[in-house]
Design an enzyme around this catalytic site. Structure first.
Site, short mmCIF file in Angstrom:
data_model
loop_
_atom_site.label_atom_id
_atom_site.label_comp_id
_atom_site.label_asym_id
_atom_site.label_seq_id
_atom_site.Cartn_x
_atom_site.Cartn_y
_atom_site.Cartn_z
N SER A 227 29.73 -28.16 20.33
CA SER A 227 29.81 -28.70 18.97
C SER A 227 31.21 -28.51 18.42
O SER A 227 32.00 -27.70 18.92
CB SER A 227 28.80 -28.01 18.06
OG SER A 227 29.30 -26.76 17.60
N ASP A 228 31.53 -29.25 17.36
CA ASP A 228 32.73 -28.94 16.60
C ASP A 228 32.42 -27.75 15.70
O ASP A 228 31.29 -27.24 15.67
CB ASP A 228 33.17 -30.16 15.79
CG ASP A 228 34.67 -30.16 15.52
OD1 ASP A 228 35.27 -29.06 15.42
OD2 ASP A 228 35.26 -31.24 15.40
N TRP A 229 33.41 -27.30 14.96
CA TRP A 229 33.34 -26.11 14.12
C TRP A 229 32.19 -26.25 13.09
O TRP A 229 32.29 -26.97 12.12
CB TRP A 229 34.67 -25.95 13.40
CG TRP A 229 34.82 -24.86 12.41
CD1 TRP A 229 34.49 -24.91 11.08
CD2 TRP A 229 35.37 -23.56 12.63
NE1 TRP A 229 34.81 -23.74 10.46
CE2 TRP A 229 35.35 -22.88 11.38
CE3 TRP A 229 35.88 -22.90 13.75
CZ2 TRP A 229 35.83 -21.57 11.24
CZ3 TRP A 229 36.36 -21.60 13.60
CH2 TRP A 229 36.32 -20.96 12.36
N GLY A 230 31.06 -25.57 13.36
CA GLY A 230 29.92 -25.67 12.47
C GLY A 230 29.33 -27.06 12.39
O GLY A 230 28.65 -27.39 11.41
N GLY A 231 29.56 -27.87 13.42
CA GLY A 231 29.14 -29.27 13.37
C GLY A 231 27.64 -29.46 13.29
O GLY A 231 27.16 -30.40 12.64
#
Length: 408
Positions: A227-231
């Site tokens: 995932s992206d940062w906290g996606g």
């Protein structure tokens, strides 16, 4: 950096299962989070060189300097095909031409993953301790969102394009946005990052038709999706539902910037009640462990870090060449260039004497750090003064206010 990553890895190997750590960061244009590292032109500037071999060489040096610190995972290259240049992250990409993004993205990936530039990076590369795992991103649609469609408000800034809604139909997605990823997978990509943006109103992190159906099944991607940062958190305001949907959609590794205990407990409970199957967990773990085995992380303790290669003279020479090759002359009215060896040079603009502003984003910090945060850097103003010679007067004013009207 070496001490920090080494301590993390030692703790992981000393745990019950002894699974080695894979530490990652964003080295978009060199290992530019590290003081003294070699910093290259941004990807949009590298694209202006039109030279895949040079782009690969910059990635190879980035890998060497990262691996020397124990960092074997890079969240790059960005494979967005930009559709609106107002997107604030255009500089992270190789531009708006799909063929250019495809060619240079694959070259960059091979530079990170393969010391010998084999046709496929996995034919030789990742077992070599001076390589790093590439992460083509962001799958899929960043850079192609509709202006004004973003809903994110971060640090009192309302986003307009970034993390917005991509509204292309599926045939257009396949034609315009998929080819760079197909080339990256063919070149050996084993990690792909999901995108913050939505597609036709639904967050990509929660779309199994994209992350599993298109990427894993149709494109035969056998690595893992991070995932992206906290996606995952952005899918819905219901955290439990967001995590269930994200993992079921095909995210294999969740990048959790804050409360990791909440994530572990939430996912564990979801498996226990049957909302996420054990088979989905096994598939994610298998993908991650397979990549770690292919990188040789289980075979032996990590090599002793060698920070002396970071920012070496040879590496900086390549960076200087990349800068020269990436410069673009827009116009040359009245023979302004080349600059003469006599007369006066007026230099205007705040950034002319600001190494941090000139380096841009993903340098020390995500958005860059204006000022003198980058040590041993030469600003444009410093460089002009150094090479101007005795017959030239260099006058500087950040606001462009000069006495006299002669410009040579």
């Amino acid at each position: 950096w070496a001490e920090m990553v080494g301590a993390f890895d030692a703790a992981a190997r000393d745990s019950r299962l002894g699974i080695p750590l894979l530490y990652g960061y964003d080295a978009i244009h060199g290992a530019a989070s590290v003081d003294g590292a070699t910093i290259f032109p941004q990807p949009i500037a590298l694209a202006a060189t039109g030279d895949a071999a040079l782009v690969r060489q910059t990635a190879r040096i980035t890998a060497i300097e990262s691996a020397a610190l124990g960092v074997r995972w890079n969240f790059a290259p960005v494979l967005a095909v930009v559709q609106d240049v107002r997107w604030g992250r255009t500089y992270e990409t190789f531009g708006e031409d799909m063929a250019t993004v495809t060619e240079l993205g694959a070259a960059y990936l091979r530079g990170l993953q393969d010391p010998d530039d084999a046709p496929r990076a996995t034919d030789h590369g990742l077992i070599d301790p001076t390589t790093v795992l590439a992460t083509p991103k962001h799958f899929i649609g960043d850079g192609a969102t509709v202006f004004g469609s973003a809903t994110q408000n971060i640090m009192d800034t309302q986003y307009l394009l970034d993390q917005g809604d991509m509204q292309l139909d599926l045939p257009a997605v396949r034609q315009l946005l998929v080819p760079p990823y197909a080339a990256a997978i063919e070149s050996g990509a084993l990690s792909v990052m999901a995108s913050f943006n939505s597609w036709q109103g639904e967050k990509v992190h929660g779309r199994d038709d994209l992350l599993t159906g298109l990427l894993k099944d149709e494109m035969n991607f056998r690595g893992f999706v991070v995932s992206d940062w906290g996606g995952c958190d952005q899918i819905t305001t219901d955290y439990d539902a967001a995590i269930v949907r994200c993992i079921n959609a095909g995210v294999d590794m969740n990048m959790v910037p804050q409360n990791y205990k909440q994530f572990i407990n939430t996912l564990t409970t979801a498996v226990e009640r049957g909302d996420v199957s054990q088979e989905r967990i096994d598939d994610a773990v298998r993908r991650i462990l397979t990549v770690k085995f292919e990188m040789g992380l289980f075979d032996a303790p990590p090599p002793v870090p060698n920070p002396t290669v970071v920012g070496s003279a040879d590496h900086r020479a390549v960076a200087r060449e990349a800068v020269r090759r990436s410069l673009v002359l827009l116009q040359n009215d009245n023979g302004a260039l080349p600059i003469g060896r006599d007369g006066t040079i007026f230099v205007a603009g705040a950034a002319a004497d600001d190494a941090g502003a000139q380096a841009g984003g993903w340098t020390i910090d995500w958005q860059g750090v204006p000022g003198k945060a980058i040590t041993d850097a030469t600003t444009l103003l410093d460089g002009l003064r150094a090479v101007a010679g005795e017959g030239v007067t260099v006058e500087y004013d950040r606001d462009g206010q000069f006495d006299g009207d002669t410009i040579a």
